[in-house]
Design an enzyme around this catalytic site. Structure first.
Site, short mmCIF file in Angstrom:
data_model
loop_
_atom_site.label_atom_id
_atom_site.label_comp_id
_atom_site.label_asym_id
_atom_site.label_seq_id
_atom_site.Cartn_x
_atom_site.Cartn_y
_atom_site.Cartn_z
N LYS A 113 0.82 -1.22 0.00
CA LYS A 113 0.00 0.00 0.00
C LYS A 113 0.85 1.26 0.00
O LYS A 113 0.45 2.30 -0.52
CB LYS A 113 -0.94 0.02 1.22
CG LYS A 113 -2.22 -0.76 1.00
CD LYS A 113 -3.23 -0.44 2.08
CE LYS A 113 -4.51 -1.24 1.87
NZ LYS A 113 -5.40 -1.16 3.02
N LYS A 194 -4.84 -9.29 -6.64
CA LYS A 194 -6.05 -9.59 -5.88
C LYS A 194 -7.22 -8.72 -6.35
O LYS A 194 -7.00 -7.55 -6.68
CB LYS A 194 -5.75 -9.31 -4.40
CG LYS A 194 -6.76 -9.81 -3.43
CD LYS A 194 -6.48 -9.27 -2.03
CE LYS A 194 -6.82 -7.81 -1.91
NZ LYS A 194 -6.87 -7.28 -0.57
N LYS A 197 -11.87 -4.18 -3.63
CA LYS A 197 -13.06 -3.33 -3.75
C LYS A 197 -12.71 -1.88 -4.04
O LYS A 197 -13.55 -1.12 -4.52
CB LYS A 197 -13.96 -3.46 -2.52
CG LYS A 197 -13.33 -3.07 -1.20
CD LYS A 197 -14.35 -3.13 -0.08
CE LYS A 197 -13.80 -3.67 1.22
NZ LYS A 197 -12.53 -3.12 1.68
P1 TYM Z 1 -10.88 -5.70 3.71
O1 TYM Z 1 -11.90 -4.64 3.91
O2 TYM Z 1 -9.78 -5.45 2.75
O3 TYM Z 1 -11.60 -7.04 3.24
C1 TYM Z 1 -12.71 -7.56 3.94
C2 TYM Z 1 -12.68 -9.07 3.93
O4 TYM Z 1 -12.71 -9.58 2.59
C3 TYM Z 1 -11.59 -10.43 2.35
N1 TYM Z 1 -11.16 -10.21 0.98
C4 TYM Z 1 -11.04 -11.17 0.06
N2 TYM Z 1 -11.26 -12.49 0.11
C5 TYM Z 1 -11.05 -13.20 -1.03
N3 TYM Z 1 -10.64 -12.63 -2.19
C6 TYM Z 1 -10.40 -11.31 -2.28
N4 TYM Z 1 -10.00 -10.77 -3.41
C7 TYM Z 1 -10.62 -10.51 -1.12
N5 TYM Z 1 -10.48 -9.18 -0.87
C8 TYM Z 1 -10.81 -9.02 0.42
C9 TYM Z 1 -10.54 -9.97 3.36
O5 TYM Z 1 -9.60 -10.97 3.60
C10 TYM Z 1 -11.40 -9.64 4.55
O6 TYM Z 1 -11.72 -10.80 5.27
N6 TYM Z 1 -8.08 -5.24 7.80
C11 TYM Z 1 -9.31 -5.80 7.27
C12 TYM Z 1 -10.52 -5.35 8.00
C13 TYM Z 1 -10.51 -5.57 9.46
C14 TYM Z 1 -10.72 -6.80 10.15
C15 TYM Z 1 -10.68 -6.49 11.54
C16 TYM Z 1 -10.94 -8.11 9.73
C17 TYM Z 1 -10.34 -4.62 10.42
N7 TYM Z 1 -10.46 -5.13 11.65
C18 TYM Z 1 -10.84 -7.47 12.49
C19 TYM Z 1 -11.10 -9.09 10.69
C20 TYM Z 1 -11.05 -8.77 12.05
C21 TYM Z 1 -9.46 -5.38 5.83
O7 TYM Z 1 -8.97 -4.36 5.40
O8 TYM Z 1 -10.28 -6.17 5.10
#
Ligand code: TYM
Length: 332
Positions: A113, A194, A197
């Site tokens: 990032k 990857k 979103k």
């Molecule tokens: P974030 O917002 O990037 O993504 C949310 C969830 O979606 C999963 N994910 C994916 N899974 C499969 N293929 C993909 N291309 C893909 N893109 C995203 C992510 O693995 C995630 O599960 N840091 C985290 C958010 C967070 C969090 C937490 C998660 C903050 N506090 C506590 C769990 C527990 C994040 O940015 O996810």
């Protein structure tokens, strides 16, 4: 016996996409039956990159409606906007005193990032500590996430173990739940990256709210690889393999069955079936979302309930932590 707790969260940046659904939301939906569940919209994490305030507010509410439309039961579980419970920020500070700079600089998500940024804000660097606070605050047993969050989760466990060892047992050590299939859905146009979103090119992602025509167009345009045989081969056919992974995740058919089904058929045939399957999965979600998003009062009530319950649960952890680190208690 008390039910175990699952906790997970999504950053309200961009549009929720099929990667988030397959990697996370679909599993939240299944697991909620057997666990006490907390699902966060992590708006504090989202401001590590630039956000337009009015859009961030709208997106938070939209994500809540999309969680519910994906099957999350808001009565039985707590859906919480991260900034609605101040304990997240409070615990983060304490945990940051138990996290090493070297650990944070090894985080691959931070490295990628920050690669193209001139001024890297400290929030982007300390982001995983806030994530650890999210998880440890509620004494979560299980954290269902996609594979990109594995390293962050390992760090959360390390921080918890370090704190527990320095004082006495305070935090539960959370276990990751990473699905075997679909834990990393790739971009439709660049299958070596990857699906994200917040990708600025919407052709790379299928958003949960895309309409059927758009879904069909995006799948038709998705990069496949040279050759004509439908085989799962991540190394040599990353584009096709990604589409097969999506097909598998949404139907639960095995790769063997899928390969046999399309034996001797053209890629276009497979893509057309895949588009049908995605449309079938997402249409009811879109319909439900369109209803829910009109009822702001209902969504706000769900959030008030979520943050009140969340605050009650996390108060125990935060007071234990304050006591252990030696803060003088306030007169009540
Ligand atoms: P974030 O917002 O990037 O993504 C949310 C969830 O979606 C999963 N994910 C994916 N899974 C499969 N293929 C993909 N291309 C893909 N893109 C995203 C992510 O693995 C995630 O599960 N840091 C985290 C958010 C967070 C969090 C937490 C998660 C903050 N506090 C506590 C769990 C527990 C994040 O940015 O996810």
């Amino acid at each position: 016996m008390d039910k175990k707790t699952i906790l997970s969260g999504i950053q309200p940046s961009g549009n929720l996409c099929i990667g988030n659904y397959i990697g996370a939301l679909k599993h939240w939906n299944k697991l909620q039956k057997d666990y006490e569940s907390i699902f966060l919209v992590v708006d504090m994490h989202a401001i590590t990159t630039n956000q337009v305030p009015s859009e961030l507010r709208k997106r938070c509410l939209s994500f809540v409606a999309q969680y519910i439309a994906c099957g999350i039961n808001p009565e039985k579980n707590d859906i919480i906007i991260q900034s609605h419970n101040s304990h997240h920020a409070e615990l983060m500070w304490i945990l940051s005193c138990f996290t090493y700079q070297g650990e944070l600089s090894r985080m691959t998500q931070y490295k990628s990032k920050s690669k193209n940024l001139k001024n890297i804000n400290t929030g982007l660097f300390t982001y995983p500590i806030l994530m650890a606070a999210d998880i440890l605050l509620y004494q979560a047993d299980l954290v269902p996430v996609g594979s990109d969050q594995k390293q962050h989760l390992e760090l959360s466990r390390d921080i918890a173990q370090r704190f527990n060892k320095h004082y006495t047992d305070t935090f539960k050590i959370p276990e990751p739940f990473i699905p075997k299939n679909g834990s990393r859905i790739m971009s439709l146009q660049n299958p070596n990256n990857k699906m994200s979103k917040s990708d600025s090119n919407s052709n790379n992602i299928i958003s949960l709210l895309d309409d059927p025509n758009l879904i069909r167009k995006k799948i038709n345009r998705a990069v496949t690889d040279s050759g004509s045989e439908l085989t799962f081969d991540k190394k040599n056919k990353p584009g096709l393999s990604n589409l097969i992974t999506i097909y598998k995740a949404l139907t639960s058919d095995s790769i063997d069955v899928i390969e046999k089904r399309f034996l001797g058929k053209m890629y276009s045939h497979f893509k057309s079936d895949l588009a049908d399957i995605i449309i079938e999965t997402l249409s009811p979600i879109r319909d439900e979302y369109n209803m829910l998003i009109k009822d702001k009062d209902y969504l706000m009530k769900i959030l008030a309930k979520g943050s009140n319950n969340g605050f009650r649960k996390s108060r125990n952890t935060i007071s234990k932590v304050y006591r252990k680190v030696g803060f003088l208690p306030k007169l009540k």
